[in-house]
Write an enzyme that holds these catalytic residues in place. Structure first.
Site, PDB file in Angstrom:
ATOM      1  CE  LYS A  40      -5.697   2.536   2.696  1.00 49.04           C
ATOM      2  NZ  LYS A  40      -4.256   2.751   2.452  1.00 49.04           N
ATOM      3  CG  ASP A 100      -2.759  -2.602   1.754  1.00 49.28           C
ATOM      4  OD1 ASP A 100      -3.065  -3.670   1.168  1.00 49.28           O
ATOM      5  OD2 ASP A 100      -1.936  -2.561   2.688  1.00 49.28           O
TER       6      ASP A 100
END
Length: 213
Positions: free
Chosen positions: A120, A138
């Site tokens: 991420k 997320d």
């Protein structure tokens, strides 16, 4: 959700917030990388408060490495998991100096090899700093992908792959920001504010709240 609906959904978010960008405050790619590492399980607001003084003292890899783990920790004590994050920031600064002359690499494998940097974080840095068509999933984007029908998945990678595949390429880079901010302020976890959503027409969520409480 059909691809035409995906296109319409994303374009609706774009029209509502055309200049969407990261809410993290940073002055260079190194600061962006550190802020994203610090933002794990923390809000952008809390990170921005903590890093204001930190970046005045250490705005690059060399000064951050010289600052060291213990001193970094003193600046970020208000952020969750600050001890492990201070260690990672110190280590990644040292590795950037050793391997890349203090510069942040644009390559995914190189980024993910840095302490505290997962997929991420790498996606955010590649997207924001280097203009890559990546999708950093997320909790907000994971929720939206499943709730709306944009890209359902059992884990973040499945949602990421679905979004990258389904969102039109000319919208993909900015879609990262549109979706995060949409999840943060409108398509909220506990009670989505569907009456404020410009894309609700194409959303497949069965329990829409079309009127404010």
């Amino acid at each position: 959700m059909p691809l035409k609906a995906v296109d319409a959904f994303i374009r609706a978010l774009a029209a509502a917030n055309p200049n969407a960008e990261s809410e993290l405050i940073y002055n260079n790619t190194f600061e962006l990388l550190v802020s994203v590492v610090l933002s794990a399980q923390a809000t952008d607001i809390s990170v921005n408060k903590a890093t204001r003084a930190l970046y005045e003292r250490a705005p690059d890899a060399r000064s951050m490495a010289n600052l060291g783990e213990e001193a970094i920790g003193e600046y970020i004590r208000t952020i969750g998991l600050w001890r492990s994050k201070a260690k990672n920031v110190a280590l990644l600064s040292e590795q950037l100096l050793t391997l890349y002359g203090g510069k942040v690499p644009s390559d995914r494998d190189a980024l993910e090899a840095l302490p505290g940097v997962g997929r991420k974080t790498a996606n955010v840095v590649m997207n924001v700093a280097f203009g890559a068509d990546t999708m950093a999933v997320d909790t907000h984007i994971f929720r939206i992908g499943n709730r709306t029908g944009l890209a359902p998945g059992k884990n973040t990678r499945q949602v990421e792959d679905g979004l990258v595949k389904r969102i039109p390429k000319d919208l993909l880079r900015q879609a990262h920001h549109w979706l995060i901010l949409h999840g943060r302020y409108i398509c909220k976890a506990r009670r989505p504010e569907c009456w404020r959503c410009t894309a609700t027409e194409w959303c497949t969520y069965p329990d829409k709240t079309l009127a404010p409480p």
